[in-house]
Design an enzyme around this catalytic site. Structure first.
Site, short mmCIF file in Angstrom:
data_model
loop_
_atom_site.label_atom_id
_atom_site.label_comp_id
_atom_site.label_asym_id
_atom_site.label_seq_id
_atom_site.Cartn_x
_atom_site.Cartn_y
_atom_site.Cartn_z
N LYS A 33 11.37 17.59 34.07
CA LYS A 33 10.59 17.49 35.44
C LYS A 33 9.28 18.12 35.30
CE LYS A 33 11.17 20.73 38.58
NZ LYS A 33 9.77 21.36 39.15
N ASN A 34 9.09 19.16 34.70
CA ASN A 34 7.71 20.04 34.68
C ASN A 34 6.89 19.07 33.55
OD1 ASN A 34 8.46 21.72 36.33
ND2 ASN A 34 8.70 23.53 35.10
N CYS A 130 4.79 30.73 48.35
CA CYS A 130 5.88 29.85 48.27
C CYS A 130 7.30 30.99 47.94
CB CYS A 130 6.25 28.91 46.94
SG CYS A 130 6.48 29.46 45.52
N ARG A 135 1.73 33.35 44.28
CA ARG A 135 1.50 32.33 43.37
C ARG A 135 0.06 31.81 43.71
NH1 ARG A 135 6.30 28.35 42.26
NH2 ARG A 135 4.99 27.78 40.37
N ASP A 318 12.57 30.35 35.00
CA ASP A 318 13.28 29.26 35.50
C ASP A 318 14.79 29.35 35.15
OD1 ASP A 318 11.26 28.48 36.84
OD2 ASP A 318 10.88 26.62 35.66
N ARG A 410 15.01 18.79 44.44
CA ARG A 410 13.80 18.63 43.96
C ARG A 410 13.80 18.43 42.21
NH1 ARG A 410 9.93 23.33 45.41
NH2 ARG A 410 9.00 22.08 43.98
C1 UD1 Z 1 5.47 26.32 35.89
C2 UD1 Z 1 6.66 25.80 36.25
C3 UD1 Z 1 7.48 26.56 37.20
C4 UD1 Z 1 7.78 28.00 36.18
C5 UD1 Z 1 6.46 28.58 35.73
C6 UD1 Z 1 6.79 29.76 34.88
C7 UD1 Z 1 5.78 23.59 36.69
C8 UD1 Z 1 5.68 22.31 37.41
N1 UD1 Z 1 6.23 24.53 37.13
O1 UD1 Z 1 4.67 26.94 37.22
O2 UD1 Z 1 8.92 25.83 37.14
O3 UD1 Z 1 8.56 28.80 37.05
O4 UD1 Z 1 5.57 27.82 35.14
O5 UD1 Z 1 7.14 29.21 33.53
O6 UD1 Z 1 5.29 23.34 35.40
N2 UD1 Z 1 -0.57 33.00 38.31
C9 UD1 Z 1 -1.92 33.66 39.01
N3 UD1 Z 1 -2.91 32.89 38.94
C10 UD1 Z 1 -3.03 31.61 38.83
C11 UD1 Z 1 -2.00 31.03 38.23
C12 UD1 Z 1 -0.65 31.44 38.13
O7 UD1 Z 1 -1.82 34.80 39.12
O8 UD1 Z 1 -3.91 30.92 39.14
C13 UD1 Z 1 0.42 34.03 38.21
C14 UD1 Z 1 1.78 33.57 38.93
O9 UD1 Z 1 1.49 33.99 40.38
C15 UD1 Z 1 2.89 33.74 38.22
C16 UD1 Z 1 2.14 33.95 36.83
O10 UD1 Z 1 1.02 33.48 36.82
O11 UD1 Z 1 3.14 35.27 38.59
C17 UD1 Z 1 2.91 32.48 36.01
O12 UD1 Z 1 3.00 31.34 36.66
P1 UD1 Z 1 2.50 29.84 36.11
O13 UD1 Z 1 2.73 29.92 34.81
O14 UD1 Z 1 1.16 29.32 36.76
O15 UD1 Z 1 3.61 28.92 37.10
P2 UD1 Z 1 3.41 27.32 37.31
O16 UD1 Z 1 2.45 26.72 36.25
O17 UD1 Z 1 2.76 27.38 38.86
#
Ligand code: UD1
Length: 431
Positions: A33-34, A130, A135, A318, A410
């Protein structure tokens, strides 16, 4: 032939599990999915038709199809071939990702980089918090700003514009998977060279980099923390088969483990499961890996272990809720520490209602294994938490009703059918 149905499953459906069956047999993982969600946004960078195969039929993919269509890029499931999605890039007429879609799926934010890079502007609703934490998207925005995009905020939307992005050196303050993907996609069409430091190492980032390269991008360093991207003038569409879903595969392995069973999951590269396999071995399970499969043979009762989530190659956040379900029935104590998201323990109160003994202390859950859980009506507000409750139900005495399976749909394709195929007593009831 009739148009294939989108996931028509009701939001209020529930999954009913009668625990106690030992799972046995072989099951195929669906596509990731991701990985697919990121690849679908990458299709916006090219002119012409991108074809993605092995796409899981899950609700998040439908939301991304809706989003691409809302932008003006025709995107649809193939009429005849299952698991194939076709996206016509180069046709965006309205570069705006509306609130209603971004609210339903945060990954929508990944369209921003491709929109700014390819169309010079993008307007995307701010995702907000969320169920699993605050996030923020600050890293996505700072990275795109470093490439020269101008950012404005208006009425809950982020607006970005740039005549043409310029290559730059940028270091992410935190490792972010979608942030790395977003900025990497934008950099492919920027003028000059971009160096991204502290880039995420997740297999989905590596897969996206390889697909972008097949589209004509000049990228080096995927799978390391430094990505080097030399901008090109344009990208061409691709035909790509998505990799198997490592999180779904991990979930199915835990289903084998929690029932003391013997399960083989095909269609996934074991390497992508990383630390999940190491932790499962520590619980006493025997694992056999082949190039595209993993088999587990589990002891009657697992042993308690320590688990700490971390970015790849660490233990995936995850998979945290699912392994916790397993540890609830382990011999001895376990500690599960969540370091990636600040609020990812919503499954804990529900697992407790099934008889689990779990105490929360900050970012750690202390689990004292019990010999048996007991079935109960439960629900969760997050995808992986819902999966953990189904897993717990497989090991529980009596009936577990997991309500609001909306969240499961989802990200898992027909999970009840896959588990039933392994011998689980499980069914879906419409709400
Ligand atoms: C992706 C995955 C999700 C998985 C996550 C971590 C998808 C669609 N989703 O989510 O299933 O749980 O990686 O492996 O691929 N953060 C910040 N600032 C930012 C972005 C992130 O502070 O601009 C923080 C987040 O709050 C979190 C951490 O970084 O604490 C990691 O998040 P991130 O790797 O960005 O998750 P996603 O990419 O949203």
């Amino acid at each position: 032939m009739a148009r294939p149905a989108r996931s028509r499953r009701g939001a209020m459906d529930r999954i009913v599990v009668e625990g106690g069956a030992r799972l046995e047999g072989q099951v195929a993982a669906s596509g990731s999915k991701n990985a697919t969600l990121a690849l679908m946004t990458a299709a916006l960078l090219a002119d012409g038709e991108t074809v993605l195969r092995n796409v899981p039929r899950v609700r998040d993919v439908d939301v991304m199809l809706d989003l691409l269509a809302a932008l003006g890029a025709p995107a649809r499931w193939d009429d005849e071939e299952p698991a194939v999605v076709r996206i016509l890039g180069g046709r965006v007429s309205r570069p705006e990702a509306p609130y209603d879609l971004v609210r339903r799926m945060r990954a929508s934010f990944m369209v921003l980089g491709p929109l700014v890079a390819r169309y010079g502007c993008g307007r995307v609703s701010e995702p907000g918090g969320c169920a699993i934490g605050v996030r923020p998207v600050d890293q996505h925005l700072r990275g795109l700003e470093a490439l020269g995009a101008k950012v404005a905020r208006d009425g809950g939307y982020v607006e970005m514009s740039a005549r043409r992005l310029r290559g730059a050196r940028f270091r992410f303050d935190v490792t972010t998977v979608n942030g790395t993907q977003n900025v990497m996609m934008a950099a492919t069409l920027a003028e000059g060279e971009t160096v991204l430091e502290n880039a995420a190492l997740e297999p989905e980032v590596v897969e996206l980099a390889r697909v972008l390269r097949a589209m004509g991008a000049d990228i080096e360093g995927e799978g390391t923390s430094t990505l080097r991207i030399r901008g090109v003038e344009g990208l061409r569409p691709v035909d790509h088969t998505a990799s198997g879903d490592r999180i779904e595969a991990g979930t199915l392995l835990v289903a084998g483990a929690i029932t003391g069973g013997e399960v083989e999951v095909t269609g996934v590269e074991p390497r992508r499961l990383g630390a999940t396999l190491d932790r499962l071995r520590e619980t006493g399970a025997e694992l056999r890996v082949g190039p595209d499969r993993v088999a587990i043979r589990a002891p009657e009762r697992p042993r308690g272990i320590r688990v700490v989530t971390a970015p790849f190659p660490g233990f995936a956040t995850d998979m945290q809720a699912q392994i916790m379900a397993l540890l609830c029935v382990a011999e001895g104590a376990s500690v599960v520490t969540e370091t990636v998201f600040e609020n990812r323990f919503m499954h804990v109160p529900e697992l407790r209602r099934m008889g689990a003994e779990i105490a929360l202390a900050g970012r750690s859950a202390h689990v004292r294994g019990v010999p048996r859980l007991s079935g109960a009506p439960v629900m969760a507000t997050d995808l992986r938490a819902s999966a953990s409750l189904i897993l717990a139900g497989l090991a529980a005495e009596g009936e577990t009703r997991v309500n609001r399976v909306y969240h499961i749909d989802r990200g898992y394709e027909r999970i009840e059918a896959k588990l039933a195929g392994l011998g689980a007593r499980i069914r879906r009831e419409s709400g």
